[in-house]
Design a protein around this motif. Structure first.
Motif, mmCIF file in Angstrom:
data_model
loop_
_atom_site.group_PDB
_atom_site.id
_atom_site.type_symbol
_atom_site.label_atom_id
_atom_site.label_comp_id
_atom_site.label_asym_id
_atom_site.label_seq_id
_atom_site.Cartn_x
_atom_site.Cartn_y
_atom_site.Cartn_z
ATOM 1 N N PRO A 6 47.089 42.468 34.465
ATOM 2 C CA PRO A 6 47.342 42.806 35.871
ATOM 3 C C PRO A 6 46.066 43.387 36.497
ATOM 4 O O PRO A 6 45.494 44.348 35.997
ATOM 5 C CB PRO A 6 48.454 43.866 35.788
ATOM 6 N N CYS A 7 45.634 42.766 37.584
ATOM 7 C CA CYS A 7 44.391 43.163 38.249
ATOM 8 C C CYS A 7 44.603 43.244 39.757
ATOM 9 O O CYS A 7 45.666 42.867 40.276
ATOM 10 C CB CYS A 7 43.267 42.159 37.969
ATOM 11 N N ALA A 8 43.604 43.716 40.422
ATOM 12 C CA ALA A 8 43.556 43.673 41.883
ATOM 13 C C ALA A 8 42.179 43.161 42.277
ATOM 14 O O ALA A 8 41.180 43.502 41.644
ATOM 15 C CB ALA A 8 43.806 45.053 42.480
ATOM 16 N N PHE A 9 42.116 42.312 43.311
ATOM 17 C CA PHE A 9 40.816 41.809 43.744
ATOM 18 C C PHE A 9 40.637 42.039 45.236
ATOM 19 O O PHE A 9 41.605 42.128 45.998
ATOM 20 C CB PHE A 9 40.634 40.326 43.400
ATOM 21 N N GLN A 10 39.374 42.153 45.636
ATOM 22 C CA GLN A 10 38.993 42.262 47.040
ATOM 23 C C GLN A 10 37.839 41.311 47.284
ATOM 24 O O GLN A 10 37.002 41.096 46.399
ATOM 25 C CB GLN A 10 38.586 43.695 47.383
ATOM 26 N N LEU A 11 37.789 40.744 48.475
ATOM 27 C CA LEU A 11 36.730 39.821 48.842
ATOM 28 C C LEU A 11 35.715 40.526 49.725
ATOM 29 O O LEU A 11 36.084 41.271 50.648
ATOM 30 C CB LEU A 11 37.306 38.615 49.583
ATOM 31 N N VAL A 12 34.440 40.288 49.446
ATOM 32 C CA VAL A 12 33.360 40.839 50.258
ATOM 33 C C VAL A 12 32.958 39.769 51.265
ATOM 34 O O VAL A 12 32.686 38.627 50.901
ATOM 35 C CB VAL A 12 32.155 41.238 49.390
ATOM 36 N N ARG A 31 39.222 44.327 39.727
ATOM 37 C CA ARG A 31 39.474 45.548 38.966
ATOM 38 C C ARG A 31 40.712 45.380 38.100
ATOM 39 O O ARG A 31 41.786 45.024 38.585
ATOM 40 C CB ARG A 31 39.668 46.727 39.926
ATOM 41 N N GLU A 32 40.546 45.620 36.834
ATOM 42 C CA GLU A 32 41.685 45.629 35.916
ATOM 43 C C GLU A 32 42.492 46.902 36.155
ATOM 44 O O GLU A 32 41.922 47.975 36.378
ATOM 45 C CB GLU A 32 41.183 45.590 34.473
ATOM 46 N N GLU A 33 43.786 46.793 36.153
ATOM 47 C CA GLU A 33 44.640 47.948 36.417
ATOM 48 C C GLU A 33 44.373 49.053 35.396
ATOM 49 O O GLU A 33 44.637 48.899 34.205
ATOM 50 C CB GLU A 33 46.113 47.528 36.374
ATOM 51 N N GLY A 34 43.815 50.168 35.901
ATOM 52 C CA GLY A 34 43.512 51.288 35.016
ATOM 53 C C GLY A 34 42.357 51.049 34.074
ATOM 54 O O GLY A 34 42.184 51.787 33.093
ATOM 55 N N GLY A 35 41.535 50.022 34.346
ATOM 56 C CA GLY A 35 40.466 49.703 33.407
ATOM 57 C C GLY A 35 39.159 49.324 34.072
ATOM 58 O O GLY A 35 38.736 49.951 35.035
#
Length: 283
Positions: A6-12, A31-35
């Motif tokens: 489980p991750c979260a991503f953002q675009l620049v 970003r890996e969740e908590g990692g």
């Protein structure tokens, strides 16, 4: 089937004109969740230049380097994950924005980064290659040769002159490195539009040199990389207009040389890169 991370991503995004709100995705923050956290910008700036031919892609590359450094420093601290958004907000310029986080399931952090870059950032191979010109073409040639010599990742980029001159100095030198007690800096100076860029660098050279000697305790060798006259279509004796352009071209070079700036053309870059490789002890 192996479980996904489980991750979260953002675009620049690069947004040259906030009013028109036209943008190009130039990077991904994953970003890996908590990692772990991974950041990557594109290496192909064609879309950016199509949107904004005057885009300073070297500045954008320097921004990636600075973001990586700041994020890595903070990731070593326990509160890092809570602060990474603030770090990005502080670092991104008005012309660069970041989207809100979105959930994403990845096979692994590297695999997820590759997939997201292909989906949102990197242009498909079938797109027409845009012709570079001016300072952008020189910067591209510099990077290509230094990368070919495998020294680009070891060099400083977008060196702030204000570190050595005085606060508020907007000049940023494209790249540099430090071999054997001296500092070499390289800056792309296009003489295609005129001699203004050459005069700016000449004006700044003395205070930059003094500042480097004071702060780094090292001598500075500042090199300007320009286009060969032939590349600009300048030929001696061809016409009165060509003669005037040649005079202007020579004036730009001589102005820099008078201020102890070494002037080379893009045809000299293979030798420059080979010297950097040797001085950085990769041979």
């Amino acid at each position: 089937m192996p479980s996904r991370l489980p991750c979260a991503f953002q675009l620049v995004r690069y947004v040259p004109d906030p009013v028109r709100n036209e943008f190009v995705h130039i990077g991904v923050l994953l970003r890996e969740e908590g990692g772990q956290l991974n950041l990557r910008f594109t290496r192909d700036w064609r879309r950016v230049r199509c949107l904004d031919p005057d885009a300073d892609t070297a500045m954008l590359e320097g921004m990636e380097t600075e973001l990586r450094r700041r994020l890595q420093e903070d990731l070593a601290r326990p509160e890092a994950q809570r602060k990474f958004t603030r770090i990005l907000d502080e670092s991104l310029s008005l012309g660069v924005q970041i989207t809100e986080p979105k959930a994403y399931l990845a096979e692994s952090l590297p695999a997820g980064m590759e997939e997201l870059m292909k989906m949102y950032v990197d242009p498909p191979k079938r797109e027409r290659v845009s012709r570079l010109s001016g300072r952008a073409a020189i910067q591209s040639a510099m990077r290509d040769e230094f990368e070919r010599a495998q020294v680009w990742s070891l060099m400083r980029k977008q060196i702030r002159a204000a570190e050595y001159t005085r606060p508020g100095d907007p000049l940023r030198i494209d790249a540099g490195y430090r071999p054997n007690g001296m500092i070499r800096m390289f800056h792309a100076v296009s003489l295609e539009p005129g001699v203004e860029m050459a005069k700016v660098l000449a004006f700044s050279s003395a205070s930059l040199r003094t500042g480097v000697e004071r702060i780094e305790k090292a001598k500075l060798e500042l090199t300007a990389i320009v286009e060969p006259a032939a590349q600009l279509g300048i030929k001696a004796g061809e016409s009165e207009e060509s003669a005037e352009r040649l005079e202007l071209y020579r004036f730009g070079i001589e102005t820099m040389e008078e201020h102890q700036i070494r002037v080379l053309t893009t045809t000299d870059l293979p030798n420059v890169a080979a010297t950097a490789r040797r001085e950085l002890r990769l041979d």
